[in-house]
Design an enzyme around this catalytic site. Sequence first.
Site, PDB file in Angstrom:
ATOM      1  N   ASP A  34       3.502  -4.907  -7.728  1.00 29.48           N
ATOM      2  CA  ASP A  34       2.661  -4.718  -6.899  1.00 29.48           C
ATOM      3  C   ASP A  34       1.382  -5.584  -6.829  1.00 29.48           C
ATOM      4  O   ASP A  34       0.306  -5.170  -7.476  1.00 29.48           O
ATOM      5  CB  ASP A  34       2.440  -3.285  -6.705  1.00 29.48           C
ATOM      6  CG  ASP A  34       1.515  -2.787  -5.465  1.00 29.48           C
ATOM      7  OD1 ASP A  34       1.757  -3.197  -4.540  1.00 29.48           O
ATOM      8  OD2 ASP A  34       0.793  -1.711  -5.599  1.00 29.48           O
ATOM      9  N   GLY A  86       3.893 -10.926   2.424  1.00 31.40           N
ATOM     10  CA  GLY A  86       2.934 -10.267   3.403  1.00 31.40           C
ATOM     11  C   GLY A  86       1.462 -10.565   2.551  1.00 31.40           C
ATOM     12  O   GLY A  86       1.305 -10.098   1.783  1.00 31.40           O
ATOM     13  N   CYS A  97      -5.512  -3.745   6.645  1.00 27.59           N
ATOM     14  CA  CYS A  97      -5.742  -4.847   5.674  1.00 27.59           C
ATOM     15  C   CYS A  97      -7.177  -5.490   6.286  1.00 27.59           C
ATOM     16  O   CYS A  97      -7.211  -5.957   7.479  1.00 27.59           O
ATOM     17  CB  CYS A  97      -4.719  -6.013   5.669  1.00 27.59           C
ATOM     18  SG  CYS A  97      -3.310  -5.628   4.861  1.00 27.59           S
ATOM     19  N   GLY A 155       4.433  -5.498   6.173  1.00 23.77           N
ATOM     20  CA  GLY A 155       3.043  -5.391   6.885  1.00 23.77           C
ATOM     21  C   GLY A 155       3.231  -5.848   8.216  1.00 23.77           C
ATOM     22  O   GLY A 155       3.934  -6.817   8.517  1.00 23.77           O
ATOM     23  N   SER A 205       1.903   1.835   8.276  1.00 25.39           N
ATOM     24  CA  SER A 205       1.470   2.715   9.143  1.00 25.39           C
ATOM     25  C   SER A 205       2.415   3.612  10.367  1.00 25.39           C
ATOM     26  O   SER A 205       2.387   4.439  10.859  1.00 25.39           O
ATOM     27  CB  SER A 205       0.476   1.868  10.061  1.00 25.39           C
ATOM     28  OG  SER A 205       1.465   1.106  11.202  1.00 25.39           O
ATOM     29  N   MET A 225      -4.440   0.405   0.348  1.00 26.51           N
ATOM     30  CA  MET A 225      -4.639   0.512  -0.976  1.00 26.51           C
ATOM     31  C   MET A 225      -5.714  -0.444  -1.586  1.00 26.51           C
ATOM     32  O   MET A 225      -5.990  -0.140  -2.755  1.00 26.51           O
ATOM     33  CB  MET A 225      -3.374  -0.121  -1.842  1.00 26.51           C
ATOM     34  CG  MET A 225      -2.169   1.029  -1.519  1.00 26.51           C
ATOM     35  SD  MET A 225      -2.359   2.668  -1.644  1.00 26.51           S
ATOM     36  CE  MET A 225      -2.189   2.860  -3.484  1.00 26.51           C
ATOM     37  N   GLY A 226      -6.392  -1.167  -0.730  1.00 25.26           N
ATOM     38  CA  GLY A 226      -7.411  -1.887  -0.994  1.00 25.26           C
ATOM     39  C   GLY A 226      -8.939  -1.337  -0.548  1.00 25.26           C
ATOM     40  O   GLY A 226      -9.871  -2.270  -0.435  1.00 25.26           O
ATOM     41  N   ARG A 235      -4.333  -4.194  -8.042  1.00 22.33           N
ATOM     42  CA  ARG A 235      -3.468  -4.963  -6.883  1.00 22.33           C
ATOM     43  C   ARG A 235      -4.434  -6.146  -6.314  1.00 22.33           C
ATOM     44  O   ARG A 235      -3.692  -7.126  -6.095  1.00 22.33           O
ATOM     45  CB  ARG A 235      -3.033  -3.806  -5.790  1.00 22.33           C
ATOM     46  CG  ARG A 235      -2.288  -4.606  -4.860  1.00 22.33           C
ATOM     47  CD  ARG A 235      -1.866  -3.451  -3.689  1.00 22.33           C
ATOM     48  NE  ARG A 235      -0.720  -3.747  -2.972  1.00 22.33           N
ATOM     49  CZ  ARG A 235      -0.687  -4.376  -2.155  1.00 22.33           C
ATOM     50  NH1 ARG A 235      -1.692  -4.816  -1.283  1.00 22.33           N
ATOM     51  NH2 ARG A 235       0.725  -4.694  -1.335  1.00 22.33           N
ATOM     52  N   GLU A 287     -10.248  -4.935   0.318  1.00 27.10           N
ATOM     53  CA  GLU A 287      -9.679  -5.642   1.355  1.00 27.10           C
ATOM     54  C   GLU A 287      -8.798  -4.694   2.100  1.00 27.10           C
ATOM     55  O   GLU A 287      -7.707  -5.064   2.518  1.00 27.10           O
ATOM     56  CB  GLU A 287      -8.885  -6.669   0.465  1.00 27.10           C
ATOM     57  CG  GLU A 287      -9.430  -7.633  -0.226  1.00 27.10           C
ATOM     58  CD  GLU A 287      -8.718  -8.730  -1.095  1.00 27.10           C
ATOM     59  OE1 GLU A 287      -7.434  -8.795  -0.533  1.00 27.10           O
ATOM     60  OE2 GLU A 287      -9.227  -8.947  -1.908  1.00 27.10           O
TER      61      GLU A 287
END
Length: 497
Positions: free
Chosen positions: A258, A306, A313, A347, A370, A396-397, A409, A423
Amino acid sequence: MLNMANDPEPFSEKLRVPEALTFDDVLLRPRESTVEPDEADTSTMVSRNVRLNLPVLTAAMDTVTEGDMAIAVARHGGLGVLHRNMPVEATVAEVERVKRADELVIRDVVTASPDQTVREVDDMMNQEGVSGAPVVNEDGEVLGIISGTDIRPYLEVGDRDKVHEAMTDEVITAREDVTPRNALELMYEHKIERVPLVDDENRLLGLITMAGILQRREYDMASRDEDGHLRVGVAVGPSETDRARAADEAGADILFIDCAHAHNRSVIEDARSIKREVDADVVVGNIGTREAAAAVVDFADGVKVGIGPGSICTTRVVTGAGMPQISAIAQVADVASQHDVPVIADGGIRYSGDAIKAIGAGADAVMLGSYFAGTDEAPGRVITMQGKKYKQYRGMGSVGAMKSGGGDRYLKDEQEDDELVPEGVEAATPYKGTLESELHQLVGGMQSGMGYVGAESLPEFKRRAEFVRVSSAGQQEGHPHDVVITDEAPNYSPDGQ
Ligand code: XMP
């Protein structure tokens, strides 16, 4: 300024750029067809050794996939990938939870002893949430079985009576290798709902229940391993050897390396050494170019594509780097398909049409965040804002997710909050009800796409799919236009939510 870098190529050449496209830039060209969409076969390889009935994965995000989501999506034929914002022990517990979910044979059997009182056993069964228990002696031999019907007051059994007085002592047992069909026949024949499994000395090995067998029949599309357990994926950081080993030992089917940019020498070396250590398949991601694919296809069991297309993102705006998703998929698939390495498009998928376009461009499966974050099975509560229901969804960013442990990540060390360079964003997504109905819309739309192209299976679809380029006028034409939408469609909203 002159170019002083001894580079014979003028800088202006850098701006003679190749075109890179994404989902809205193209449409599948309709072709002659004899395919009934409902019959289109959506099975696919998602990694070298794992086949799924649906080409759908749920994202390894802390607002999308934990055990509940992984169980639900695997029951319906896809795969959940557990996120890694949790301690390694929690990862192991979640993998075990998925693996136990539709277990035919219960190994952790709640048992009663002959000298307990009826009241004690009744309390114990209530506490454990079971309605019956085999009665075993100290050597584990099965003496009888006790259930709610044995101890109801109208049978004149006293609270203080001993279990051996109240139990049914003519027990129907079976050997461990009994087939589900034979077990069910035994249950019908003797009008019982559970059969203890025993060894040669009549010692208890497990329990098989009617509810378990029937549940299994209900999920006939489920993703199961060779032992019949539900399949599950686990996200691991490139340097998280501990999590990788522990998840592998707990029975994870696929480990997903990941990383936001896996085309990085140390990430690839780490992924390679994880691959050497584990039995599970190892999917490497994320990547977005031919060269990145070429750098990993010799060892990866799958690749995930992705770089910045995700709904939450901000990678592209923060870093200035990225690859529009449908071109990224096609470039990676050019290389991966030559080596029989499956490609997962991760994504940016808002509609079922995007998902099937991804497959037309060379992907074998799609991963969505999503799309599923608003379902009951995603972690988190339903919140109400201005009379509408939502669930939290965050990158996750994002600051919040990185603070809970997901920073590496993005190849960042642990940092203070105000030094984090996120991010991703934290957001809310409309509440959508069950995963099952969302999946039904997603896969139903994909099958209709297969019908328009005239393909009965995904490999055939990949061969037959042709794209046309869409202008901005064409894009407008493709969405509902010149009307006021009065009713929400289950599979369409103007902003893709
Ligand atoms: P969708 O569009 O399905 O995307 O919501 C889910 C995928 O987005 C990736 N992801 C991120 N990418 N910053 C990023 O640049 C983030 O904070 C972030 N969080 C998730 C991830 O690949 C996921 O599967």
